[in-house]
Scaffold this motif. Structure first.
Motif, short mmCIF file in Angstrom:
data_model
loop_
_atom_site.label_atom_id
_atom_site.label_comp_id
_atom_site.label_asym_id
_atom_site.label_seq_id
_atom_site.Cartn_x
_atom_site.Cartn_y
_atom_site.Cartn_z
N GLU A 136 0.83 -1.20 0.00
CA GLU A 136 0.00 0.00 0.00
C GLU A 136 0.87 1.26 0.00
O GLU A 136 0.52 2.26 -0.63
CB GLU A 136 -0.94 0.00 1.21
CG GLU A 136 -1.99 -1.10 1.19
CD GLU A 136 -3.00 -0.96 0.06
OE1 GLU A 136 -3.19 0.17 -0.44
OE2 GLU A 136 -3.59 -1.98 -0.33
N VAL A 137 1.99 1.21 0.69
CA VAL A 137 2.93 2.35 0.64
C VAL A 137 3.42 2.53 -0.79
O VAL A 137 3.45 3.64 -1.33
CB VAL A 137 4.11 2.14 1.60
CG1 VAL A 137 5.20 3.18 1.35
CG2 VAL A 137 3.64 2.23 3.05
N ALA A 138 3.82 1.43 -1.42
CA ALA A 138 4.30 1.50 -2.80
C ALA A 138 3.22 2.01 -3.74
O ALA A 138 3.52 2.71 -4.73
CB ALA A 138 4.79 0.12 -3.25
N ASN A 139 1.97 1.69 -3.45
CA ASN A 139 0.85 2.13 -4.29
C ASN A 139 0.40 3.56 -3.99
O ASN A 139 -0.50 4.08 -4.66
CB ASN A 139 -0.34 1.18 -4.12
CG ASN A 139 -0.07 -0.20 -4.68
OD1 ASN A 139 0.80 -0.37 -5.53
ND2 ASN A 139 -0.80 -1.19 -4.19
N GLY A 140 0.98 4.17 -2.95
CA GLY A 140 0.64 5.56 -2.65
C GLY A 140 -0.60 5.75 -1.82
O GLY A 140 -1.21 6.83 -1.85
N THR A 141 -1.01 4.73 -1.08
CA THR A 141 -2.21 4.86 -0.25
C THR A 141 -2.04 5.92 0.83
O THR A 141 -2.97 6.68 1.11
CB THR A 141 -2.56 3.50 0.38
OG1 THR A 141 -2.91 2.59 -0.66
CG2 THR A 141 -3.71 3.62 1.38
N TRP A 142 -0.87 5.96 1.46
CA TRP A 142 -0.62 6.89 2.55
C TRP A 142 0.43 7.92 2.16
O TRP A 142 1.29 7.66 1.32
CB TRP A 142 -0.12 6.15 3.79
CG TRP A 142 -1.10 5.19 4.38
CD1 TRP A 142 -2.25 5.50 5.04
CD2 TRP A 142 -1.03 3.76 4.36
NE1 TRP A 142 -2.90 4.35 5.45
CE2 TRP A 142 -2.17 3.27 5.04
CE3 TRP A 142 -0.12 2.84 3.84
CZ2 TRP A 142 -2.41 1.90 5.22
CZ3 TRP A 142 -0.36 1.48 4.01
CH2 TRP A 142 -1.49 1.03 4.69
N MET A 143 0.37 9.07 2.80
CA MET A 143 1.40 10.09 2.60
C MET A 143 2.46 9.98 3.70
O MET A 143 2.17 9.52 4.81
CB MET A 143 0.77 11.49 2.63
CG MET A 143 0.21 11.91 3.99
SD MET A 143 -0.27 13.66 4.05
CE MET A 143 -1.64 13.69 2.88
N PRO A 144 3.70 10.41 3.44
CA PRO A 144 4.67 10.52 4.52
C PRO A 144 4.14 11.51 5.55
O PRO A 144 3.68 12.60 5.20
CB PRO A 144 5.92 11.05 3.82
CG PRO A 144 5.74 10.70 2.38
CD PRO A 144 4.26 10.78 2.13
N MET A 145 4.22 11.14 6.82
CA MET A 145 3.53 11.95 7.82
C MET A 145 4.45 12.50 8.90
O MET A 145 3.96 13.14 9.85
CB MET A 145 2.41 11.12 8.45
CG MET A 145 2.87 9.86 9.16
SD MET A 145 1.51 8.74 9.64
CE MET A 145 0.47 9.79 10.63
N GLU A 146 5.75 12.30 8.77
CA GLU A 146 6.64 12.72 9.86
C GLU A 146 6.57 14.22 10.14
O GLU A 146 6.77 14.67 11.29
CB GLU A 146 8.09 12.30 9.59
CG GLU A 146 8.68 12.79 8.29
CD GLU A 146 8.47 11.81 7.14
OE1 GLU A 146 9.10 12.01 6.09
OE2 GLU A 146 7.67 10.87 7.30
#
Length: 548
Positions: A136-146
């Motif tokens: 899902e990270v590779a597919n862009g489901t979530w944004m970097p949130m740091e």
């Protein structure tokens, strides 16, 4: 006379003008006085200007769509959502925010997330449970949130847990926090151990890492024979390992290891991919099970044996296994007391795992900010609330988990967060409840209220072990194997496993037949493509370690 009158009139006019000028000057002086004393009164004016009524900019309302796996929409979900939102607005920074619950059962969650993404529906917070986090990270489901995480939130979780939520140096989810591992314990009815065994000797044997599995099994066998002879009933040996809830191989009597999926493993301290069902430990165990079967000490129902019917609370039954291995955590005394309470007879426990080990995968998952979220600051602030344990944050989280006080639970001891859930007695409620959330999916379960299934010391003991310097976390955190290239082989290997494994595990071929069957098992696995899978996984692991 007329001249004098004219002079008098002129004099009166001049006097009137002078009087008017004096009044005008006084009026001017009166209006300017506050301006002349501005420095003296400025603080009061500043204080007045900074009151919320004058200067706070009222923010537009924000509704965050939260997707997570749970019990689905239940009878009282909408009512709980309303109660949650009353609390959310009390959390600093979330006064203008509401949460909309999108909860789906396990069987539907991944599909519903995919459909919502494809349809372009609003998704702000997306839980990773039942999703493949790394894909899902590779597919862009979530944004970097740091960049959106407060120091308070960053400091709440241990560093190894943040690694679980990170890929390539970026944080993509706030992991749900709970017990990170279970040790393996050998458990015995105390009555049988006292009458037919020797606890100190048993502990010394089972914890001796220099002894082979066969040597340990022989000592257990003598204990089982003594119980059977003394009780005059049929007593059995139990398996020496315990499969976990996903059907993958367990840890008992072995070096802790990481699961790569489909029973491919990497033992801690090594970098070698193995297939657990044919590694040395399991091959040795098949020989032991066959021997026990020949002696009438194992698999009372043959290949259909369900050891749950002979272990746990059944160990004192007329026909039963009289030891077992099981996952738990904490001191041996604590584990023994836990199962004594649950099973209704006194239990003794021996820790048989050499050290506490945190695997590379995080089963509890976490919550990430969707890449399409228009309000990441608010989403991150909400995740802070359900993770960090402030007074309001705990109320938000526990309302999500347990519902509404007086309707779904009652406080027994509010000062110690002790409650009684009204529709279930276990650690979590099911789909048949009017409302029940799953605490391990919804945030930091160390801040959950304790219902009737939770021991008083359960959360602090688990948290202490999680963060103990003696606890070992996997060196493979962040490694995610991809079997796409060998998926056909994976499917074929699983089919062979399903065909052979139960027969070997139950020992029903006896000492004369198990090894030939095992060799056939290995041959069919290799034909199915086992070595291709191992080579692919090993290549990926080597690349991961080289870049770490």
């Amino acid at each position: 006379m007329k001249t004098w009158q004219k002079l008098l009139a002129l004099l009166l006019a001049v006097m009137m003008m002078l009087s008017m000028v004096a009044c005008a000057k006084q009026a001017t002086d009166d209006t300017q006085e506050p301006a002349e004393s501005t420095d003296a009164t400025e603080p009061a004016e500043t204080t007045e200007d900074t009151t919320p009524a004058d200067t706070t900019e009222e923010k537009e309302p924000v509704v965050l769509e939260w997707y997570f796996r749970g019990n689905g929409q239940q009878k009282d979900t909408a009512e709980v959502e309303a109660a949650v939102n009353e609390l959310v607005k009390q959390y600093p920074g979330l006064e203008h925010v509401s949460i909309h619950i999108n909860c789906f059962p396990s069987s539907d969650y991944a599909q519903q997330v995919a459909l919502s993404q494809a349809s372009g529906l609003q998704m702000d917070i997306v839980n990773s449970v039942n999703l493949d986090f790394y894909k899902e990270v590779a597919n862009g489901t979530w944004m970097p949130m740091e960049d959106y995480l407060s120091d308070e939130l960053k400091n709440e979780l241990p560093s190894w847990l943040w690694e679980m939520g990170s890929v390539d140096g970026h944080i993509y989810m706030v992991p749900n926090y709970q017990n990170a591992f279970n040790c393996q314990y050998a458990l015995f009815p105390k009555e049988y151990m006292d009458k037919y065994g020797n606890y100190d000797e048993m502990k010394a044997v089972l914890q001796d890492t220099s002894k082979t599995l066969t040597e340990k099994a022989a000592y257990l066998e003598e204990y089982v024979k003594a119980v059977s002879e003394g009780e005059g009933t049929q007593k059995y040996c139990a398996p020496l390992d315990q499969a976990n809830s996903t059907g993958q191989m367990g840890f008992a009597f072995t070096t802790p290891f990481d699961h790569l999926g489909n029973n491919f493993i990497v033992e801690d301290g090594t970098t070698t991919v193995q297939y657990a069902p044919i590694d040395d430990f399991y091959k040795e165990s098949y020989a032991i099970y066959a021997d026990w079967f020949d002696k009438g000490l194992y698999s009372p129902d043959g290949v259909t044996t369900a050891y749950d019917n002979y272990t746990m609370s059944h160990m004192m039954d007329a026909t039963s296994a009289v030891f077992m291995t099981k996952e738990m955590y904490g001191s041996e005394e604590r584990v023994a007391n836990t199962y004594t309470s649950q099973w209704g007879f006194d239990v003794v426990a021996i820790n048989i795992q050499p050290y506490n080990f945190i695997q590379k995968n995080w089963g509890a998952g976490g919550n990430g900010i969707s890449s399409t979220c228009q309000h990441p600051e608010e989403a991150a602030k909400f995740l802070e609330a359900i993770t960090c344990g402030s007074e309001i944050g705990k109320k938000i989280y526990n309302t999500m988990v347990f519902g509404i006080e007086g309707k779904h639970y009652n406080f027994v001891d509010e000062a110690n967060d002790r409650i009684e859930t009204l529709e279930y007695d276990g650690s979590q409620g099911g789909v048949d409840c009017s409302y029940a959330g799953l605490k391990w999916i919804l945030g930091n379960s160390f801040y959950a209220y304790k219902n009737q299934a939770v021991l008083d010391d359960q959360y602090p003991v688990a948290k202490e072990l999680n963060e103990s310097p003696d606890t070992v976390s996997s060196s493979l955190i962040g490694f995610t194997p991809d079997t796409t290239k060998v998926q056909t082989q994976v499917d074929q290997v699983k089919a062979v496993y399903d065909e052979f494994y139960t027969t070997l595990y139950r020992g029903v071929l006896g000492t004369d037949g198990w090894e030939a069957y095992y060799d056939e098992f290995v041959a069919k696995l290799e034909t199915a493509g086992l070595n291709d899978i191992i080579a692919e996984l090993q290549s990926q692991l080597d690349a991961f370690l080289a870049n770490k």
